[in-house]
Design a protein around this motif. Structure first.
Motif, PDB file in Angstrom:
ATOM      1  N   VAL A  38      86.286 -18.672  53.452  1.00 35.26           N
ATOM      2  CA  VAL A  38      86.422 -17.969  52.269  1.00 35.26           C
ATOM      3  C   VAL A  38      86.486 -16.447  52.754  1.00 35.26           C
ATOM      4  CG1 VAL A  38      84.783 -17.075  50.525  1.00 35.26           C
ATOM      5  CG2 VAL A  38      84.281 -19.316  51.280  1.00 35.26           C
ATOM      6  N   GLY A  39      87.537 -15.847  52.024  1.00 36.11           N
ATOM      7  CA  GLY A  39      87.993 -14.595  52.210  1.00 36.11           C
ATOM      8  C   GLY A  39      87.217 -13.659  51.242  1.00 36.11           C
ATOM      9  N   LEU A  40      86.791 -12.488  51.711  1.00 37.57           N
ATOM     10  CA  LEU A  40      85.961 -11.632  50.967  1.00 37.57           C
ATOM     11  C   LEU A  40      86.621 -10.533  50.498  1.00 37.57           C
ATOM     12  CD1 LEU A  40      82.725 -11.577  53.228  1.00 37.57           C
ATOM     13  CD2 LEU A  40      82.957 -12.907  51.148  1.00 37.57           C
ATOM     14  N   ASN A  41      86.385  -9.969  49.437  1.00 36.69           N
ATOM     15  CA  ASN A  41      87.003  -8.811  48.619  1.00 36.69           C
ATOM     16  C   ASN A  41      86.062  -8.077  48.007  1.00 36.69           C
ATOM     17  OD1 ASN A  41      90.173  -9.575  48.695  1.00 36.69           O
ATOM     18  ND2 ASN A  41      89.048 -11.386  48.206  1.00 36.69           N
ATOM     19  N   PRO A  42      86.337  -6.703  47.730  1.00 36.74           N
ATOM     20  CA  PRO A  42      85.273  -5.916  47.186  1.00 36.74           C
ATOM     21  C   PRO A  42      84.862  -6.335  45.547  1.00 36.74           C
ATOM     22  CG  PRO A  42      87.198  -4.418  48.088  1.00 36.74           C
ATOM     23  CD  PRO A  42      87.518  -6.176  48.257  1.00 36.74           C
ATOM     24  N   LEU A  43      85.622  -6.937  44.803  1.00 40.31           N
ATOM     25  CA  LEU A  43      85.418  -7.563  43.831  1.00 40.31           C
ATOM     26  C   LEU A  43      83.975  -8.395  43.925  1.00 40.31           C
ATOM     27  CD1 LEU A  43      85.816  -8.148  40.669  1.00 40.31           C
ATOM     28  CD2 LEU A  43      87.271 -10.110  41.302  1.00 40.31           C
ATOM     29  N   ASP A  44      83.821  -9.006  45.102  1.00 40.22           N
ATOM     30  CA  ASP A  44      82.582  -9.820  45.400  1.00 40.22           C
ATOM     31  C   ASP A  44      81.314  -9.273  45.374  1.00 40.22           C
ATOM     32  OD1 ASP A  44      84.424 -11.711  46.045  1.00 40.22           O
ATOM     33  OD2 ASP A  44      84.267 -11.819  48.056  1.00 40.22           O
ATOM     34  N   TYR A  45      81.334  -7.895  45.761  1.00 38.71           N
ATOM     35  CA  TYR A  45      80.105  -7.090  45.814  1.00 38.71           C
ATOM     36  C   TYR A  45      80.063  -6.411  44.337  1.00 38.71           C
ATOM     37  CZ  TYR A  45      82.414  -2.810  47.409  1.00 38.71           C
ATOM     38  OH  TYR A  45      83.178  -1.767  47.614  1.00 38.71           O
ATOM     39  N   LYS A  46      81.132  -6.105  43.859  1.00 42.31           N
ATOM     40  CA  LYS A  46      80.892  -5.633  42.381  1.00 42.31           C
ATOM     41  C   LYS A  46      80.578  -6.600  41.272  1.00 42.31           C
ATOM     42  CE  LYS A  46      84.860  -2.272  43.478  1.00 42.31           C
ATOM     43  NZ  LYS A  46      86.110  -1.952  43.403  1.00 42.31           N
ATOM     44  N   LEU A  47      80.839  -7.702  41.523  1.00 42.25           N
ATOM     45  CA  LEU A  47      80.326  -8.718  40.477  1.00 42.25           C
ATOM     46  C   LEU A  47      78.853  -9.103  41.079  1.00 42.25           C
ATOM     47  CD1 LEU A  47      83.205 -11.416  40.807  1.00 42.25           C
ATOM     48  CD2 LEU A  47      82.162 -10.264  38.625  1.00 42.25           C
ATOM     49  N   ARG A  48      78.467  -9.097  42.264  1.00 45.34           N
ATOM     50  CA  ARG A  48      77.208  -9.164  42.809  1.00 45.34           C
ATOM     51  C   ARG A  48      76.057  -8.398  42.385  1.00 45.34           C
ATOM     52  NH1 ARG A  48      76.666  -7.093  48.014  1.00 45.34           N
ATOM     53  NH2 ARG A  48      75.747  -5.530  46.706  1.00 45.34           N
ATOM     54  N   ASP A  49      76.633  -6.960  42.401  1.00 48.21           N
ATOM     55  CA  ASP A  49      75.759  -5.975  42.179  1.00 48.21           C
ATOM     56  C   ASP A  49      75.680  -5.385  40.434  1.00 48.21           C
ATOM     57  OD1 ASP A  49      77.862  -3.978  41.677  1.00 48.21           O
ATOM     58  OD2 ASP A  49      77.601  -3.048  43.401  1.00 48.21           O
ATOM     59  N   GLY A  50      76.696  -6.032  39.714  1.00 49.44           N
ATOM     60  CA  GLY A  50      76.870  -6.051  38.292  1.00 49.44           C
ATOM     61  C   GLY A  50      77.577  -4.912  37.983  1.00 49.44           C
ATOM     62  N   SER A  51      78.417  -4.368  38.854  1.00 52.63           N
ATOM     63  CA  SER A  51      79.161  -2.921  38.451  1.00 52.63           C
ATOM     64  C   SER A  51      80.678  -3.195  38.086  1.00 52.63           C
ATOM     65  CB  SER A  51      79.138  -1.967  39.658  1.00 52.63           C
ATOM     66  OG  SER A  51      79.813  -2.411  40.782  1.00 52.63           O
ATOM     67  N   SER A  52      81.165  -4.391  38.217  1.00 48.94           N
ATOM     68  CA  SER A  52      82.300  -4.958  37.766  1.00 48.94           C
ATOM     69  C   SER A  52      82.347  -4.859  36.336  1.00 48.94           C
ATOM     70  CB  SER A  52      82.691  -6.216  38.362  1.00 48.94           C
ATOM     71  OG  SER A  52      83.874  -6.727  37.700  1.00 48.94           O
ATOM     72  N   GLY A  53      83.440  -4.890  35.733  1.00 52.65           N
ATOM     73  CA  GLY A  53      83.796  -5.041  34.174  1.00 52.65           C
ATOM     74  C   GLY A  53      83.585  -6.395  33.861  1.00 52.65           C
ATOM     75  N   LYS A  54      83.910  -7.380  34.959  1.00 50.45           N
ATOM     76  CA  LYS A  54      83.666  -8.759  34.609  1.00 50.45           C
ATOM     77  C   LYS A  54      82.309  -9.182  34.594  1.00 50.45           C
ATOM     78  CE  LYS A  54      88.423 -10.264  35.552  1.00 50.45           C
ATOM     79  NZ  LYS A  54      88.542 -11.139  34.352  1.00 50.45           N
ATOM     80  N   ALA A  55      81.490  -8.315  35.208  1.00 49.66           N
ATOM     81  CA  ALA A  55      80.090  -8.836  35.514  1.00 49.66           C
ATOM     82  C   ALA A  55      79.305  -9.280  34.169  1.00 49.66           C
ATOM     83  CB  ALA A  55      79.094  -7.940  36.120  1.00 49.66           C
ATOM     84  N   LYS A  56      79.561  -8.772  33.428  1.00 47.16           N
ATOM     85  CA  LYS A  56      78.832  -9.259  31.974  1.00 47.16           C
ATOM     86  C   LYS A  56      79.291 -10.521  31.452  1.00 47.16           C
ATOM     87  CE  LYS A  56      82.331  -6.551  28.891  1.00 47.16           C
ATOM     88  NZ  LYS A  56      82.982  -5.914  29.910  1.00 47.16           N
ATOM     89  N   GLU A  57      80.278 -11.065  31.937  1.00 44.92           N
ATOM     90  CA  GLU A  57      80.865 -12.345  31.635  1.00 44.92           C
ATOM     91  C   GLU A  57      80.253 -13.424  32.603  1.00 44.92           C
ATOM     92  OE1 GLU A  57      85.263 -12.533  31.797  1.00 44.92           O
ATOM     93  OE2 GLU A  57      85.301 -10.449  30.965  1.00 44.92           O
ATOM     94  N   LEU A  58      79.488 -13.032  33.647  1.00 41.22           N
ATOM     95  CA  LEU A  58      78.745 -13.926  34.506  1.00 41.22           C
ATOM     96  C   LEU A  58      77.605 -14.629  33.899  1.00 41.22           C
ATOM     97  CD1 LEU A  58      78.614 -12.575  38.379  1.00 41.22           C
ATOM     98  CD2 LEU A  58      79.639 -14.650  37.299  1.00 41.22           C
ATOM     99  N   GLU A  59      77.572 -15.761  34.108  1.00 42.44           N
ATOM    100  CA  GLU A  59      76.206 -16.505  33.712  1.00 42.44           C
ATOM    101  C   GLU A  59      75.214 -16.826  34.962  1.00 42.44           C
ATOM    102  OE1 GLU A  59      75.926 -20.699  31.818  1.00 42.44           O
ATOM    103  OE2 GLU A  59      77.371 -19.479  30.677  1.00 42.44           O
ATOM    104  N   LEU A  60      74.168 -16.287  35.265  1.00 38.69           N
ATOM    105  CA  LEU A  60      73.389 -16.323  36.186  1.00 38.69           C
ATOM    106  C   LEU A  60      72.552 -17.554  36.167  1.00 38.69           C
ATOM    107  CD1 LEU A  60      72.253 -12.304  36.586  1.00 38.69           C
ATOM    108  CD2 LEU A  60      74.289 -13.967  38.016  1.00 38.69           C
ATOM    109  N   PRO A  61      72.014 -18.425  37.193  1.00 39.77           N
ATOM    110  CA  PRO A  61      72.515 -18.136  38.493  1.00 39.77           C
ATOM    111  C   PRO A  61      74.033 -18.207  38.750  1.00 39.77           C
ATOM    112  CG  PRO A  61      71.155 -19.842  38.601  1.00 39.77           C
ATOM    113  CD  PRO A  61      71.151 -19.460  37.237  1.00 39.77           C
ATOM    114  N   ALA A  62      74.853 -17.462  39.546  1.00 39.26           N
ATOM    115  CA  ALA A  62      76.152 -17.499  39.764  1.00 39.26           C
ATOM    116  C   ALA A  62      76.689 -17.611  41.495  1.00 39.26           C
ATOM    117  CB  ALA A  62      76.744 -16.447  39.389  1.00 39.26           C
TER     118      ALA A  62
END
Ligand SMILES: NC(=O)c1ccc[n+]([C@@H]2O[C@H](COP(=O)([O-])OP(=O)(O)OC[C@H]3O[C@@H](n4cnc5c(N)ncnc54)[C@H](OP(=O)(O)O)[C@@H]3O)[C@@H](O)[C@H]2O)c1
Length: 328
Positions: A38-62
């Motif tokens: 699996v390749g890692l990208n800054p988007l991964d931690y921005k989704l994990r900490d909720g700071s990405s604009g896309k985080a609001k579309e995430l359904e938890l647990p994710a």
């Protein structure tokens, strides 16, 4: 099967390894892939900490992770053997790819279901030891295509400044800009990464050892560059606006980059939008086969050490890519 999930937004510690996750079912146009890396990208931690604009579309647990390399296991109901074969995705084929932007399911798992169009076969001549590099190729590579071709539309003879030349995206921006015919490319990075930046074909500017603004001013004779491709953004975007030639373009990579300072100065600035799909992945394969994209993997960590991998990534000084091994 083993899978990484998080049930709340937060620090790296919210990432949990589950060993009893159910295997996913592929949708009609999807295939099931046994993930190797699996390749890692800054988007991964921005989704994990909720700071990405896309985080609001995430359904938890994710789940987590956007790109990977692995092996096709089987296909969904809409893809018969002939269709799979014509796409070069028959069971047993090694593939790499990334989730489409609107598909927020993770890939950090032993088995995933993923759209067939988001995958491309890895050439037969590639040895298995090289798979980590392919796991880290899709997101950085498609971002580089979006930046260099869709957004900046780099033309032969142009001059370009890349901020963060030794990072995951930076290591593909430099060769792609040169491939597009740029006359001269400068790239910032720490002094420790100067040699790597030079190997990629750019003139390194060690921002921790010298004044990058003075150097770019001097080397361009005060004219500035035609295009700035800014993967760092935070401390580099605003000062870069003073080093663009007349009619130049500033491209900021972080999706939530505030372009107001550029617009206030009358400077054109844009954020690239990544597009996925087989045609673009095949373009990356061609570049690799031609020896043009020598993307570097600086570290392969076990899947179980994903929290540590996120800590390293968040430091903001990753060289090339960080990759997770799902078998460890
Ligand atoms: N718009 C999109 O679709 C899209 C897609 C992918 C990525 N992105 C964004 O693009 C950014 C870069 O991603 P990435 O994967 O390349 O990240 P990365 O691998 O973590 O690389 C970050 C780079 O920034 C450099 N850096 C740190 N401080 C710097 C400074 N003060 N000046 C110049 N360079 C500095 C680091 O080099 P040193 O170690 O030498 O400092 C490192 O090479 C992220 O914000 C990511 O979210 C956007």
């Amino acid at each position: 099967m083993r899978e990484i999930r998080f049930d709340r937004f937060g620090g790296p510690e919210v990432l949990t390894l589950h060993t009893d996750a159910p295997s996913p079912q592929p949708g009609p146009d999807e295939v099931l892939v046994r993930v190797a890396y699996v390749g890692l990208n800054p988007l991964d931690y921005k989704l994990r900490d909720g700071s990405s604009g896309k985080a609001k579309e995430l359904e938890l647990p994710a789940g987590t992770g956007r790109e990977m390399a692995g092996t096709v296991m089987l296909a969904g109901s809409g893809l018969d053997d002939a269709e799979l074969g014509s796409r070069g995705l028959s069971p047993g084929t090694r593939v790499f790819g990334m989730r489409a932007p609107g598909d927020l399911r993770g890939v950090a798992a032993e088995v995933i279901a993923i759209g067939a169009d988001e995958l491309a076969p890895i050439p037969d001549e590639v040895p298995d030891e090289d798979l980590p590099r392919w796991a880290g190729l899709a997101l950085a590579g498609l971002t580089a295509i979006a930046s260099v071709h869709d957004t900046a539309q780099i033309q032969p003879g142009q001059t370009v400044l890349v901020h963060g030349g030794s990072g995951g995206v930076g290591q593909l921006l430099i060769p792609m800009v040169l491939e597009a015919g740029a006359e001269r490319v400068w790239a910032t990075g720490r002094a420790a990464n100067a040699e790597r930046i030079r190997e990629l074909g750019a003139t390194p500017i060690a921002y921790d050892a010298e004044d990058w603004e003075a150097q770019i001013r001097q080397e361009t004779g005060g004219r500035g560059v035609d295009v700035v491709l800014d993967t760092h953004y935070h401390s580099t975007f605003e000062p870069s606006l003073d080093h663009l030639a007349e009619g130049g373009l500033a491209v900021a990579l972080p999706t939530l980059a505030d372009l107001t300072p550029a617009h206030e100065k009358g400077v054109e600035a844009r954020v690239p939008q990544i597009k996925t799909g087989r045609d673009r992945l095949d373009r990356l394969v061609q570049g690799i086969r031609a020896g043009n994209y020598p993307l570097e993997v600086s570290q392969v960590l076990p899947l179980s050490e994903i929290a540590e991998a996120h800590r390293l990534l968040e430091d903001g000084h990753t060289r090339g890519k960080l990759v997770l091994d799902t078998s460890a």
